[in-house]
Design an enzyme around this catalytic site. Structure first.
Site, short mmCIF file in Angstrom:
data_model
loop_
_atom_site.label_atom_id
_atom_site.label_comp_id
_atom_site.label_asym_id
_atom_site.label_seq_id
_atom_site.Cartn_x
_atom_site.Cartn_y
_atom_site.Cartn_z
N GLY A 151 51.00 -34.09 57.89
CA GLY A 151 52.33 -34.74 57.96
C GLY A 151 53.08 -34.61 56.65
O GLY A 151 53.83 -35.50 56.26
N LEU A 164 55.63 -33.02 55.68
CA LEU A 164 57.10 -32.90 55.63
C LEU A 164 57.80 -34.25 55.78
O LEU A 164 59.02 -34.33 55.72
CB LEU A 164 57.59 -31.96 56.75
CG LEU A 164 57.06 -30.52 56.67
CD1 LEU A 164 57.42 -29.76 57.94
CD2 LEU A 164 57.65 -29.81 55.45
N TYR A 211 52.37 -49.50 67.28
CA TYR A 211 52.14 -48.99 65.92
C TYR A 211 51.11 -49.87 65.20
O TYR A 211 50.14 -49.36 64.62
CB TYR A 211 53.47 -48.99 65.17
CG TYR A 211 53.43 -48.57 63.72
CD1 TYR A 211 53.05 -47.28 63.35
CD2 TYR A 211 53.83 -49.46 62.71
CE1 TYR A 211 53.05 -46.90 62.02
CE2 TYR A 211 53.84 -49.08 61.38
CZ TYR A 211 53.44 -47.79 61.04
OH TYR A 211 53.45 -47.41 59.73
P1 NAD Z 1 57.15 -39.82 58.56
O1 NAD Z 1 57.49 -40.14 59.97
O2 NAD Z 1 58.26 -39.66 57.59
O3 NAD Z 1 56.26 -38.52 58.49
C1 NAD Z 1 55.22 -38.26 59.37
C2 NAD Z 1 55.14 -36.78 59.59
O4 NAD Z 1 54.11 -36.53 60.55
C3 NAD Z 1 56.43 -36.19 60.17
O5 NAD Z 1 56.81 -35.05 59.41
C4 NAD Z 1 56.04 -35.79 61.59
O6 NAD Z 1 56.72 -34.65 62.06
C5 NAD Z 1 54.55 -35.49 61.40
N1 NAD Z 1 53.78 -35.53 62.65
C6 NAD Z 1 53.94 -36.30 63.74
N2 NAD Z 1 53.05 -35.96 64.69
C7 NAD Z 1 52.30 -34.95 64.17
C8 NAD Z 1 51.23 -34.17 64.67
N3 NAD Z 1 50.75 -34.34 65.91
N4 NAD Z 1 50.70 -33.23 63.86
C9 NAD Z 1 51.16 -33.04 62.60
N5 NAD Z 1 52.21 -33.71 62.10
C10 NAD Z 1 52.77 -34.66 62.88
O7 NAD Z 1 56.11 -40.92 58.06
P2 NAD Z 1 55.80 -41.41 56.59
O8 NAD Z 1 56.76 -42.48 56.28
O9 NAD Z 1 55.69 -40.25 55.67
O10 NAD Z 1 54.40 -42.11 56.82
C11 NAD Z 1 53.16 -41.50 56.55
C12 NAD Z 1 52.07 -42.51 56.81
O11 NAD Z 1 52.32 -43.70 56.03
C13 NAD Z 1 51.99 -43.00 58.26
O12 NAD Z 1 50.64 -43.25 58.61
C14 NAD Z 1 52.73 -44.31 58.24
O13 NAD Z 1 52.30 -45.18 59.25
C15 NAD Z 1 52.35 -44.83 56.87
N6 NAD Z 1 53.29 -45.81 56.36
C16 NAD Z 1 54.56 -45.47 56.03
C17 NAD Z 1 55.44 -46.43 55.58
C18 NAD Z 1 56.85 -46.10 55.20
O14 NAD Z 1 57.65 -47.02 54.95
N7 NAD Z 1 57.23 -44.83 55.11
C19 NAD Z 1 55.02 -47.76 55.48
C20 NAD Z 1 53.73 -48.09 55.87
C21 NAD Z 1 52.85 -47.10 56.29
C1 AKB Z 2 57.86 -49.04 59.63
O1 AKB Z 2 58.84 -49.78 59.45
O2 AKB Z 2 57.42 -48.73 60.73
C2 AKB Z 2 57.13 -48.54 58.40
C3 AKB Z 2 56.03 -49.48 58.06
C4 AKB Z 2 56.30 -50.69 57.27
O3 AKB Z 2 54.90 -49.25 58.45
N1 AKB Z 2 58.08 -48.38 57.35
#
Ligand code: NAD
Ligand code: AKB
Length: 318
Positions: free
Chosen positions: A8, A10, A142
């Site tokens: 993931g 990107l 989620y």
């Molecule tokens: P994002 O949605 O920006 O990026 C996730 C990436 O995964 C995307 O590029 C998407 O195209 C790719 N993806 C989806 N399905 C896929 C598959 N089958 N194979 C390969 N790639 C795939 O998410 P993020 O914000 O970068 O989050 C990354 C991790 O951090 C996640 O587990 C998310 O739950 C966790 N997280 C994020 C936040 C936040 O605020 N960004 C907060 C808490 C937890």
């Molecule tokens: C979302 O809002 O889904 C994420 C997270 C807090 O896990 N940013």
């Protein structure tokens, strides 16, 4: 961490973590992966990049084998709001992907970092300063995948000795890549709209507190936790971490200090509002502080100053 593979890559975190880890560990030691090959992306063009769909275990396994990977940073997932639109897909991507990563890690002896979230808590968790170990009965798909993921990572550690580690991220705020469909996304969009239009219509209601963090602290958490002495870790999956807790009116007031004409209005989205209300107002991150030295640098004021400066440059706004 010597040879790292990121799934993931990107996304909001991956696009910055890839660049950060390449600087720290060497371009040749970080393999970014994703499902597409976008033009002009530094993740794709400035280092090693492989096509990996995490729902296909063989694609993860062959990239790990080809590059002799010792650490998988698993970021591919669907977030809270998009997850509620298609819960079946969210289960398949989040749980299927994690299961595949853990199986590959078990077979090929890799360590695994994967983020959980504040979403792993629910309405009957303690609302303020939610403890590290508390009731976890989330009400979103989620959140269900996040708790299940924490348990699965604990299981792979205990049963098979896989070095699994994780954090419960709050909402992450950054200027490089837009967030991918979460409930906390308002706290990123507000900066873009403040600079472009000097106003923002929030889909989250006034008075709704959630924990947040600026991306540089989120990146530092990965490195600090993965480099931590394992004998000091009483917890593994996953550590509460936070940097600040605020409601929409507080971020608006902070932006107003830089852009006095900025105006905030509200058009609350009932789905995302219900999700936000089911999450903690704030987390207690003392376990992370004690066990591996978690110490975030940015608060709301310093993050806002930096976000606005960086976005001004990016959007070419004077
Ligand atoms: P994002 O949605 O920006 O990026 C996730 C990436 O995964 C995307 O590029 C998407 O195209 C790719 N993806 C989806 N399905 C896929 C598959 N089958 N194979 C390969 N790639 C795939 O998410 P993020 O914000 O970068 O989050 C990354 C991790 O951090 C996640 O587990 C998310 O739950 C966790 N997280 C994020 C936040 C936040 O605020 N960004 C907060 C808490 C937890
Ligand atoms: C979302 O809002 O889904 C994420 C997270 C807090 O896990 N940013």
């Amino acid at each position: 961490m010597k040879k790292i593979l990121i799934t993931g890559a990107l996304g909001q975190i991956g696009s910055e973590l890839t660049v950060h880890l390449r600087k720290l560990y060497g371009v040749e030691n970080v393999v970014a992966t994703g499902r597409r090959i976008p033009k002009g992306s530094s993740v794709v063009e400035d280092g090693i990049y492989e096509l990996v769909d995490v729902e296909q275990a063989n694609e993860i396994a062959s990239a790990v084998k080809k590059h002799k990977i010792d650490t998988i940073i698993h970021l591919a997932a669907m977030l809270s709001a998009t997850g509620e639109k298609d819960p079946v897909k969210a289960w398949n991507v989040n749980m299927g992907g994690l299961f595949n990563v853990l199986e590959v890690a078990r077979e090929m002896k890799c360590a695994v970092f994967t983020p959980s979230s504040i979403a792993a808590f629910g309405p009957n968790s303690q609302k303020v300063k939610t403890p590290q170990d508390d009731i976890q009965r989330p009400t979103t798909m989620y959140g269900v995948t996040k708790v299940s993921g924490e348990l699965l990572c604990d299981y792979y550690h205990k049963r098979f000795g896989v070095d699994t580690r994780g954090v419960r991220y709050p909402g992450l705020i950054s200027y490089e890549t837009l967030p991918g469909g979460g409930t906390t996304d308002y706290a990123v969009h507000i900066y873009y709209e403040a600079l472009k239009n000097k106003k923002y219509n929030s889909f989250i209601a006034e008075g709704t507190y959630m924990d947040m963090m600026y991306m540089p602290d989120a990146l530092e958490a990965v490195v600090k936790l993965m480099e931590a002495d394992p004998s000091k870790l009483k917890h593994r999956n996953a550590f509460n971490i936070t940097a600040m807790s605020f409601a929409p009116e507080h971020i608006a007031a902070e932006i107003k200090k830089h852009i006095p004409e900025f105006e905030m209005s509200y058009d609350v989205d009932p789905v995302r509002q219900a999700i936000a209300e089911s999450w903690p107002d704030s987390l207690d991150d003392s376990a992370a502080r004690e066990e591996w030295g978690w110490d975030p640098k940015y608060d709301l004021a310093s993050m806002t100053a930096d976000m606005l400066a960086k976005l001004r440059e990016k959007l070419n706004i004077k």
